[in-house]
Design a protein around this motif. Structure first.
Motif, PDB file in Angstrom:
ATOM      1  N   GLY A 103      20.820  18.105  -6.383  1.00 26.99           N
ATOM      2  CA  GLY A 103      20.933  18.053  -7.834  1.00 26.99           C
ATOM      3  C   GLY A 103      19.585  18.198  -8.512  1.00 26.99           C
ATOM      4  N   SER A 104      18.559  17.564  -7.960  1.00 23.71           N
ATOM      5  CA  SER A 104      17.207  17.680  -8.521  1.00 23.71           C
ATOM      6  C   SER A 104      16.679  19.103  -8.378  1.00 23.71           C
ATOM      7  CB  SER A 104      16.271  16.689  -7.821  1.00 23.71           C
ATOM      8  OG  SER A 104      16.682  15.354  -8.045  1.00 23.71           O
ATOM      9  N   ALA A 164      29.343   9.222  -9.518  1.00 16.01           N
ATOM     10  CA  ALA A 164      29.370  10.153  -8.396  1.00 16.01           C
ATOM     11  C   ALA A 164      29.384  11.614  -8.825  1.00 16.01           C
ATOM     12  CB  ALA A 164      30.579   9.871  -7.508  1.00 16.01           C
ATOM     13  N   GLU A 165      29.601  11.882 -10.106  1.00 20.89           N
ATOM     14  CA  GLU A 165      29.693  13.269 -10.571  1.00 20.89           C
ATOM     15  C   GLU A 165      28.664  13.624 -11.642  1.00 20.89           C
ATOM     16  OE1 GLU A 165      33.734  13.299 -11.873  1.00 20.89           O
ATOM     17  OE2 GLU A 165      34.494  14.013  -9.933  1.00 20.89           O
ATOM     18  N   ASN A 166      28.011  12.644 -12.230  1.00 20.14           N
ATOM     19  CA  ASN A 166      27.096  12.899 -13.341  1.00 20.14           C
ATOM     20  C   ASN A 166      25.740  12.252 -13.110  1.00 20.14           C
ATOM     21  OD1 ASN A 166      28.923  14.148 -15.668  1.00 20.14           O
ATOM     22  ND2 ASN A 166      30.112  12.516 -14.696  1.00 20.14           N
ATOM     23  N   ALA A 167      24.703  12.955 -13.538  1.00 23.07           N
ATOM     24  CA  ALA A 167      23.343  12.434 -13.432  1.00 23.07           C
ATOM     25  C   ALA A 167      22.472  13.132 -14.473  1.00 23.07           C
ATOM     26  CB  ALA A 167      22.778  12.662 -12.034  1.00 23.07           C
ATOM     27  N   VAL A 168      21.327  12.513 -14.759  1.00 21.63           N
ATOM     28  CA  VAL A 168      20.321  13.100 -15.642  1.00 21.63           C
ATOM     29  C   VAL A 168      19.038  13.251 -14.828  1.00 21.63           C
ATOM     30  CG1 VAL A 168      19.015  12.870 -17.773  1.00 21.63           C
ATOM     31  CG2 VAL A 168      21.367  12.049 -17.677  1.00 21.63           C
ATOM     32  N   ILE A 186      23.306  16.966 -15.729  1.00 24.03           N
ATOM     33  CA  ILE A 186      24.035  17.881 -14.847  1.00 24.03           C
ATOM     34  C   ILE A 186      25.321  17.216 -14.365  1.00 24.03           C
ATOM     35  CG2 ILE A 186      21.961  19.094 -14.085  1.00 24.03           C
ATOM     36  CD1 ILE A 186      22.068  17.486 -11.493  1.00 24.03           C
ATOM     37  N   TYR A 187      26.290  18.067 -14.008  1.00 20.59           N
ATOM     38  CA  TYR A 187      27.573  17.618 -13.482  1.00 20.59           C
ATOM     39  C   TYR A 187      27.766  18.209 -12.083  1.00 20.59           C
ATOM     40  CZ  TYR A 187      32.643  17.494 -12.728  1.00 20.59           C
ATOM     41  OH  TYR A 187      33.884  17.300 -12.185  1.00 20.59           O
ATOM     42  N   ARG A 194      29.442  22.157  -6.284  1.00 22.77           N
ATOM     43  CA  ARG A 194      28.663  22.971  -7.203  1.00 22.77           C
ATOM     44  C   ARG A 194      28.141  22.112  -8.344  1.00 22.77           C
ATOM     45  NH1 ARG A 194      32.390  28.423  -8.078  1.00 22.77           N
ATOM     46  NH2 ARG A 194      32.429  29.092  -5.879  1.00 22.77           N
ATOM     47  N   PHE A 195      27.051  22.598  -8.965  1.00 20.82           N
ATOM     48  CA  PHE A 195      26.454  21.919 -10.103  1.00 20.82           C
ATOM     49  C   PHE A 195      26.549  22.799 -11.340  1.00 20.82           C
ATOM     50  CE2 PHE A 195      24.268  20.249  -6.381  1.00 20.82           C
ATOM     51  CZ  PHE A 195      24.293  18.884  -6.611  1.00 20.82           C
TER      52      PHE A 195
END
Length: 343
Positions: A103-104, A164-168, A186-187, A194-195
């Protein structure tokens, strides 16, 4: 058949004419009760009445306490083995299933495209942004198509997992003389792995440089510095050229040194610091001035006048582990130096 009275006669009653006048009591159901136990006779059963319930209540409390202690003693190590590893003093992060590393990386790639734009190259930016954006959003994602901006040195800086599905993801970058941060929501589609960028990014100021406290100068072994300097000058010259034969003369047994293969040239050993106390193994800090080769002109080009095409020099600091065998010093290891700025 009549039962014999269980009432014992007191001798004093027998000798008293008034008391002896009373006849024996007839059989009475209460007389069948077990008499009080005399000293020395065995105990057959509990002779009290009102205190028996207290004994049983105490036993019940004691057994309940024992059961609680046993259950907790068995459950505690089981919970420690089954719980995920969480650093002491920190609460578990919500949504630990979020893939933070990929994700990063996704957010950093998006930031590289998002932060670089030019009004003369609209279509190029639009096509490059498309793989990161959800369907239906505007193609320039908030930019009006005017002006230009450039950014580099884009690196992941941190991540806040929402679930588990969302982050900043926070990304650090450099734009001209400014170091800044970009916050990217991001999701993560767990089934498709996938992101996608889930909202507008936000530019934030990055923290400034920390204040470096003064560093006390160490006690230096001047004699060892003078002894080591010629050997290290020869070593760095061979190290710059990757002169394998010469490097073997300076390297400790079992140590393999690669070098720069001519990408840099050795100019000067500017400083050499050998701290006390003395010994056969020393940690040596060396400041080296390297030459950066100039651009080689073609036969039909004049000598370069652009400073960017001229040869330059670059100072670097190294920490070397030196081992003395007999009267010679050998390099056992070379790495980047520790703190070398006094502050």
């Amino acid at each position: 058949m009549a039962r014999r009275s269980t009432v014992q006669r007191d001798p004093r009653i027998a000798g008293d004419p008034e008391l002896s006048a009373y006849p024996d009591f007839p059989d009475d159901p209460d007389l069948d009760r077990v008499p009080a136990r005399r000293r020395g006779t065995p105990r057959n059963r509990w002779s009290g009445g009102g205190g028996r319930w207290l004994v049983w209540a105490g036993r019940a409390v004691l057994w309940a306490l024992i059961i609680v202690i046993v259950v907790n003693g068995v459950r505690a190590p089981f919970e420690r083995l089954t719980q995920p590893n969480t650093p002491a003093g920190t609460a578990p992060v919500a949504g630990e299933g979020f893939p933070t590393v990929p994700g990063s990386a996704f957010a950093a790639q998006f930031a590289e495209v998002y932060l670089n734009f030019d009004g003369a190259r609209l279509e190029e930016r639009e096509s490059r942004l498309a793989p990161y954006l959800p369907e239906g959003v505007e193609s320039q994602f908030g930019w009006d198509g005017l002006g230009r901006m450039s950014a580099g040195a884009v690196q992941p800086y941190g991540i806040e997992v929402v679930d588990a599905e969302n982050a900043v993801v926070t990304v650090a970058y450099q734009s001209e003389d400014r170091r800044q941060l970009l916050s990217v929501p991001i999701y993560h589609d767990r089934s498709a792995k996938r992101f996608v960028v889930a909202g507008r990014p936000g530019i934030l100021p990055a923290p400034g440089a920390a204040d470096l406290p003064p560093k006390p100068a160490p006690d230096r072994d001047r004699a060892a510095e003078q002894e080591l300097r010629p050997s290290l000058e020869g070593f760095f010259k061979a190290y710059a050229a990757s002169d394998t034969a010469s490097l073997r003369l300076y390297a400790d047994a079992g140590t393999t040194l690669e070098g720069f293969s001519g990408a840099l040239t050795f100019l000067q050993l500017k400083d050499l610091s050998v701290p006390l106390p003395a010994g056969s193994t020393r940690q040596v800090t060396a400041t080296v001035s390297w030459g950066v080769p100039a651009k080689t002109p073609t036969s039909d080009e004049p000598e370069p006048a652009d400073p960017g095409q001229m040869g330059g020099k670059l100072e670097q600091a190294y920490l070397l582990t030196m081992v003395k065998q007999g009267d010679k010093w050998f390099v056992k290891d070379i790495r980047g130096a520790y703190r070398s700025v006094a502050g």
